[in-house]
Enzyme design. Sequence first.
Site, PDB file in Angstrom:
ATOM      1  CG  HIS A 139      -0.221   0.093   2.527  1.00  0.00           C
ATOM      2  ND1 HIS A 139       0.138   1.279   3.112  1.00  0.00           N
ATOM      3  CD2 HIS A 139       0.222  -0.894   3.354  1.00  0.00           C
ATOM      4  CE1 HIS A 139       0.764   1.050   4.246  1.00  0.00           C
ATOM      5  NE2 HIS A 139       0.835  -0.272   4.422  1.00  0.00           N
ATOM      6  CG  HIS A 148      12.861  -5.271 -13.852  1.00  0.00           C
ATOM      7  ND1 HIS A 148      13.735  -6.041 -14.577  1.00  0.00           N
ATOM      8  CD2 HIS A 148      11.906  -6.119 -13.391  1.00  0.00           C
ATOM      9  CE1 HIS A 148      13.329  -7.307 -14.538  1.00  0.00           C
ATOM     10  NE2 HIS A 148      12.224  -7.372 -13.811  1.00  0.00           N
TER      11      HIS A 148
END
Length: 208
Positions: A139, A148
């Site tokens: 979150h 990446h």
Amino acid sequence: MNSKPPLVIVGAGGHGKVVADAAHAQGGFDTVSFLDDRFESLPIQIGFPVIGNDSLIPELIVQGCQFIIAIGDNDVRAEKYQALCKAGADLATVIHPSATVASSVRLGRGVVVLAGAIINASATVADNVIINTGAIVEHDCYIGANTHIAPKSALTGGCSVGESCLIGVGASVIPGKTIGNRVTVGAGAAVTQNIPDNHVAIGVPARW
């Protein structure tokens, strides 16, 4: 009349195969094919057709194709992304159906979210990012463009990762930490403090 667009994947290497399988499983595209500058020397059968190289992009844009870049190298992926944007290409987002993406997540253009990945509430993922197999973005995290997040890595709540970073396989970042731009976090590293721009961090805890 089929309203699904064709998908063209730029890059027919190993990562490209994984992205193609994810796109096929997602089911939002009429067809899936590859462009690769090495197309004349690639194996004939890689699961989906390799139709040519980047010189076909203008023609494919006119045909209404969407594009996704499947190249692991952040710098090369960023270069290809900018070229596609300049050409006016429609950038797709590919999300494997086994991935979990919360409804409050904000995803940029050209993002790939692969099998088993989790992106939780209120996270933001900028353009041209890879969230690889089994990675966790918790979150309120922020991930900058061209980054990446490698397989099985985990960003815990409220982390911020800059542009063109690599968070290596199995690496973890504790809550609320900030990672600068162009940072590489090595495989299995544990990030317990903020990392400034342009560093390579390895170990448990990570050092640079």
